[in-house]
Scaffold this motif. Structure first.
Motif, PDB file in Angstrom:
ATOM      1  N   THR A  57       0.840  -1.192   0.000  1.00 48.53           N
ATOM      2  CA  THR A  57       0.000   0.000   0.000  1.00 48.53           C
ATOM      3  C   THR A  57       0.876   1.243   0.000  1.00 48.53           C
ATOM      4  OG1 THR A  57      -1.081  -1.239   1.754  1.00 48.53           O
ATOM      5  CG2 THR A  57      -2.056   0.880   1.145  1.00 48.53           C
ATOM      6  N   GLY A  58       1.896   1.203   0.870  1.00 50.60           N
ATOM      7  CA  GLY A  58       2.773   2.357   1.018  1.00 50.60           C
ATOM      8  C   GLY A  58       3.538   2.651  -0.255  1.00 50.60           C
ATOM      9  N   ALA A  59       3.905   1.603  -0.973  1.00 42.76           N
ATOM     10  CA  ALA A  59       4.654   1.817  -2.215  1.00 42.76           C
ATOM     11  C   ALA A  59       3.817   2.603  -3.213  1.00 42.76           C
ATOM     12  CB  ALA A  59       5.079   0.480  -2.799  1.00 42.76           C
ATOM     13  N   VAL A  60       2.521   2.293  -3.247  1.00 49.85           N
ATOM     14  CA  VAL A  60       1.639   3.033  -4.149  1.00 49.85           C
ATOM     15  C   VAL A  60       1.463   4.464  -3.651  1.00 49.85           C
ATOM     16  CG1 VAL A  60      -0.664   3.164  -5.142  1.00 49.85           C
ATOM     17  CG2 VAL A  60       0.430   0.950  -4.816  1.00 49.85           C
ATOM     18  N   ASN A  61       1.272   4.613  -2.329  1.00 50.11           N
ATOM     19  CA  ASN A  61       1.169   5.968  -1.772  1.00 50.11           C
ATOM     20  C   ASN A  61       2.401   6.785  -2.113  1.00 50.11           C
ATOM     21  OD1 ASN A  61      -1.248   5.380  -0.593  1.00 50.11           O
ATOM     22  ND2 ASN A  61      -0.412   5.022   1.459  1.00 50.11           N
ATOM     23  N   PHE A  62       3.552   6.141  -1.962  1.00 50.85           N
ATOM     24  CA  PHE A  62       4.810   6.837  -2.222  1.00 50.85           C
ATOM     25  C   PHE A  62       4.873   7.275  -3.688  1.00 50.85           C
ATOM     26  CE2 PHE A  62       9.346   6.833  -3.419  1.00 50.85           C
ATOM     27  CZ  PHE A  62       9.814   7.767  -2.512  1.00 50.85           C
ATOM     28  N   ALA A  63       4.589   6.342  -4.567  1.00 51.70           N
ATOM     29  CA  ALA A  63       4.614   6.686  -5.999  1.00 51.70           C
ATOM     30  C   ALA A  63       3.639   7.823  -6.274  1.00 51.70           C
ATOM     31  CB  ALA A  63       4.257   5.457  -6.830  1.00 51.70           C
TER      32      ALA A  63
END
Lengths: 475, 454
Positions: A436-442
């Motif tokens: 989830t965080g990877a998508v938020n980060f992107a």
């Protein structure tokens, strides 16, 4: 005038702390004290201790010192709690001139008494500050007698500001945590639950996640799903009781090594709990970490469920990441963060997004971490320790960075240069961990890189070019 | 979050819960930023410097530059002389400021570092300057620190070099935002005078975006001007706590008469500022300002029924809170809880007298904290809370409309650019206050009471 003008080149003393991939041996001078007179982005021992302990939600965090130290650490970490909120209030003995002259022990004693009476906390952490280190208040003695009087733990934190750097503060905090863990362990042993037999064979402790924006919860849920209970998180959303129970775990997994390495070592030494270094920043590292933890615990079912989770979550986020990658490919990022682990993971994560890292630095990275960074980075990447704003500016401008990842003090610096910015520190507003965080980060990277605001940052150019051209309406 | 705050008031004499002030060095650092091409220098552990920069950065959302002596265990035993010497050499070599403004910290004060004697042994490069202020964190507050650094500017720079005083006015704005400093300068200029305003952080902590980073943006008070401040006819000291001490020194040192005024927040305090200029320099009130005043009174008339009798709790820095109390009274509101974290009986006297004259029984305290302030509100609820960001916990716990004013404001932006001083600032305050009150009315209204025109 271009800045860097105030500074020209970094001065000679700094040369050994700045390197470039491919042009020299893979080491940096790090862990040294900042130069006197530098505009360092670093903090003090107290700061290190406070950031590690602050997420203990049901503790009274009492700062023994003048008011400032308590003010600047009042509810700034963004670590979320599922229950107690006591850690979000600010407690200080607010030492005055007469306390400096006559000593602050009496005042501290009374302050502890009043706070315990008011809030009935299970534990009080008493932080030492610069001035306490000089006037020589005996915190250990004051805390001991308060502890006896109130029948709760009152623990001094040896965080005298000048007695080292932030990393020493991490150690001081770890010593405190160790004290709490050990007391819990002792009690269980006395109750007949002896060391290893009282272990939950699958339970893990998760070290070095402070539950910023609820990140530890995301990771806990992943483990829960694959059948691994998370026993204690250090220290995100932790409580006195949860820390006392840390000895029950079979395995420690550690994310932020800078702050937790010492504690992990102690726990291994005293309770025989081994430790795995993990990282939940970015897709690759998240998947890899889940796999390694599952494999370590050696249960086939768990490994299988881990693969299932990884496959499912990856499937979910990969198209999104791919789309971001398409849009952002070829952009250049600069990284300046607190610890080495985060820097390493971020380099990988930018790789996933097709973004080149042109500069990477940390405040308190360790020698091994810098070596890893040298291995990971692409040719020509600038790598630096304890940078000052002028150096950050110089390399961002020279390397043409489009984006900086940093903390609160770096944000306006980046903006002034017309460079996009991501907070990967206390001020983050979305969880940046796990899938989830990877998508938020992107998403955050995309939002800041492609904001229309960057079109306006150079006013002069617009005027010289005669304003904006609009699509000509057909008439 | 503050659910556990008990209503019952009990005397608490040992320590602070949820402070309403911070430490001296931060104020000194902010004041020093108000000098052109000045690098503030923190003589203490590097944590102090880092914290102050972080706190100021969060408030102003601009880069805050300052250097530190980076004390170690050794320096705290043997004294900070060696560190300071190295630091100063490095600062001029690496960062090349025109001025270094050194402030002390609790650590360097407690170990007894004697800055004047240290400075005597340091070679200052030609054309460069160093000033210093003693700002032990265990006394006063950030406002005291601001005042001390402003005083150092007078002490080091101001000179009475002419036999006669010039038709010029010094203005000490106190710890206010750059937007306020700009507005004060505009008002004085509109009256036909060129102010020597210091410290002046306009153009430093609200510097425009240019796509380039500059350690020393264009703004800040010029040293030549502060030197010349010794030749001015008057000094307007805006705010007792932040400005009176340096103004008094200027009077003693250079014979520049001090006129002590409130921070010009609200109609009365702004009127007084203009009157001081009018009588001090025999100027007519400019038509532009007269028009602004007329507009302000028009707005006050249009909206007076929204405000009348509403109870307010306000906290913050003493000069701001005192002036704001006066304005709230002008609006017909009832400031029933008034608190500052900065110690000083003068605050209690000043505010207490205003309340008494208005026939309001309220609580006033200097050197208080927000735990106690919250308890006051629990005992006597209010319609509105005004204060810095830290008020948001209380506003949430008690469900009170909340207007952010003062330092620090960590969770809203733009505030540092727009003034709360002068007639224009008073209009802005009215807008903020009435929006907060009316938004609440709208939020709470039943369908049948929900009105279009208010």
């Amino acid at each position: 005038m271009r800045a860097g003008k105030e500074t020209g080149m970094p001065i000679a003393e700094r040369f050994e702390s700045i390197g470039r991939k491919g042009r020299q041996k893979k080491t940096l001078r790090c862990g040294a004290d900042s130069l006197a007179g530098s505009v360092s982005q670093r903090a003090c021992v107290y700061c290190g201790a406070r950031v590690v302990l602050n997420p203990v939600t049901d503790a009274v965090h009492l700062v023994h010192g003048p008011i400032g130290c308590a003010v600047y650490t009042w509810d700034i970490r963004g670590s979320l709690s599922s229950d107690a909120e006591l850690y979000r209030s600010s407690f200080s003995t607010d030492l005055k001139e007469r306390d400096v002259v006559f000593g602050g022990e009496e005042k501290l004693t009374r302050a502890i008494d009043q706070l315990v009476e008011k809030y009935h906390p299970p534990v009080v952490f008493v932080y030492s500050t610069c001035i306490v280190g000089v006037i020589g208040d005996d915190l250990e003695a004051v805390c001991k007698s308060a502890s006896r009087r109130h029948a709760i733990e009152v623990i001094p934190v040896e965080s005298t500001g000048f007695s080292g750097n932030k990393a020493d503060g991490y150690r001081a905090a770890c010593d405190v945590l160790m004290r709490v863990i050990a007391s819990g362990q002792r009690e269980r042993e006395e109750a007949g639950e002896s060391g290893s037999s009282s272990r939950d064979e699958l339970a893990i402790n998760y070290l070095g996640d402070f539950n910023l924006a609820g990140e530890a919860w995301i990771i806990r849920d992943y483990f829960r799903e694959i059948g691994i209970p998370v026993n204690t998180v250090f220290t995100g959303d932790s409580t006195y009781e949860s820390i006392r129970g840390a000895g029950r775990a079979r395995l420690n997994i550690m994310q932020c090594a800078g702050s937790m390495n010492y504690l992990a070592g102690k726990m291994e030494e005293q309770f025989g709990i081994p430790c795995l270094q993990v990282s939940f920043v970015g897709l690759t590292d998240t998947a890899d970490s889940l796999r390694r933890v599952a494999a370590f615990l050696g249960d086939e079912k768990i490994c299988w469920r881990a693969e299932e989770l990884i496959a499912r979550e990856s499937e979910k986020v990969k198209p999104l990441i791919r789309e971001y990658r398409r849009k952002m490919k070829g952009k250049k990022a600069a990284i300046y963060v607190g610890g080495g682990f985060k820097a390493i993971s971020l380099v990988r994560q930018f790789g996933e997004l097709g973004i080149d890292v042109v500069m990477v630095g940390t405040q308190t990275g360790r020698k091994e971490e810098y070596e890893t960074l040298f291995d990971l980075a692409s040719e020509g990447t600038v790598i630096l320790d304890d940078a000052n704003p002028s150096e950050l500016e110089k390399f961002m401008v020279e390397e043409g960075a489009d984006l900086l990842v940093g903390g609160v003090k770096e944000r306006p610096l980046a903006y002034k240069l017309g460079v996009a910015f991501i907070d990967h520190n206390h001020d983050r507003k979305h969880p940046l961990s796990g899938f989830t965080g990877a998508v938020n980060f992107a998403g955050e990277v995309y939002t800041t890189l492609f904001s229309p605001v960057w079109k306006f940052t150079r006013g002069g150019e617009v005027w010289e070019n005669g304003g904006y051209s609009y699509g000509r309406a057909s008439c | 979050m503050l659910d556990s705050t008990p209503k019952e008031l009990k005397e608490r004499r040992f320590g602070v819960i949820n402070p309403a002030k911070t430490c001296q060095p931060l104020g000194a650092m902010y004041a020093a930023l108000g000098l052109h091409r000045c690098l503030p220098h923190s003589h203490g552990s590097q944590g102090c410097c880092s914290y102050h920069r972080m706190h100021l950065t969060r408030h102003f959302r601009d880069p805050i530059m300052a250097s530190t002596s980076s004390f170690t265990e050794g320096s705290s035993i043997f004294g900070g002389a060696a560190n300071l010497k190295t630091a100063i050499r490095n600062v001029f070599e690496i960062y090349n400021p025109d001025i270094v403004a050194i402030h002390t910290t609790c650590l360097s004060e407690t170990i007894g570092d004697d800055l004047p004697s240290f400075l005597g042994t340091i070679d200052i490069p030609a054309g460069k300057r160093i000033i210093h202020a003693n700002t032990p964190s265990y006394a006063g507050s950030h406002i005291t620190g601001f005042s001390s650094m402003t005083r150092a500017m007078v002490d080091y720079f101001a000179e009475a070099s002419l036999p006669e005083k010039k038709e010029q006015v010094n203005v000490l704005p106190g710890f206010v935002n750059p937007g306020d400093m700009r507005e004060i300068k505009r008002i004085v200029r509109t009256m036909g005078l060129e102010p020597i305003l210091f410290p002046d952080t306009a153009g430093v902590v609200d510097a425009p975006m240019t796509g380039q980073f500059s350690m020393y943006p264009e703004g800040g008070a010029r040293v030549e001007k502060i030197i010349d401040a010794g030749n001015s006819r008057y000094t307007l000291a805006l705010g007792l706590f932040a400005s009176s001490d340096p103004a008094m020194l200027l009077e003693r040192k250079c014979g520049v008469e001090e006129i002590l005024l409130k921070t010009p927040i609200g109609i009365k305090a702004t009127d007084n500022l203009l009157m001081a200029l009018r009588f001090g320099f025999l100027r007519e009130i400019s038509p532009e300002l007269a028009e602004e005043r007329g507009q302000l009174v028009d707005i006050m008339t249009d909206t007076h029924f929204h405000f009348h009798g509403k109870k307010v709790a306000l906290f913050g820095d003493p000069d701001i809170v005192s002036a704001l109390t006066e304005f709230l009274l002008s609006l017909g509101m009832q400031p029933v809880h008034v608190l500052t974290g900065t110690p000083g009986k003068a605050f209690e006297n000043e505010v207490g007298t205003m309340l008494e004259e208005a026939g309001i029984r309220g609580r006033v305290k200097a050197g208080g904290d927000l735990f106690e302030f919250h308890q006051w509100i629990k005992n006597e609820p209010v319609d509105l809370l005004i204060g810095n960001t830290y008020g948001k916990y209380i506003a949430r716990a008690e469900d009170i409309p909340f207007v952010r004013m003062g330092f620090p404001n960590l969770d809203r932006s733009v505030h540092s650019y727009l003034p709360v001083v002068g007639y224009k600032g008073a209009m802005r305050i009215i807008e903020m206050v009435s929006n907060a009150l009316l938004d609440r009315v709208d939020r709470d209204a039943l369908d049948e009471d929900f009105e279009l025109v208010m």
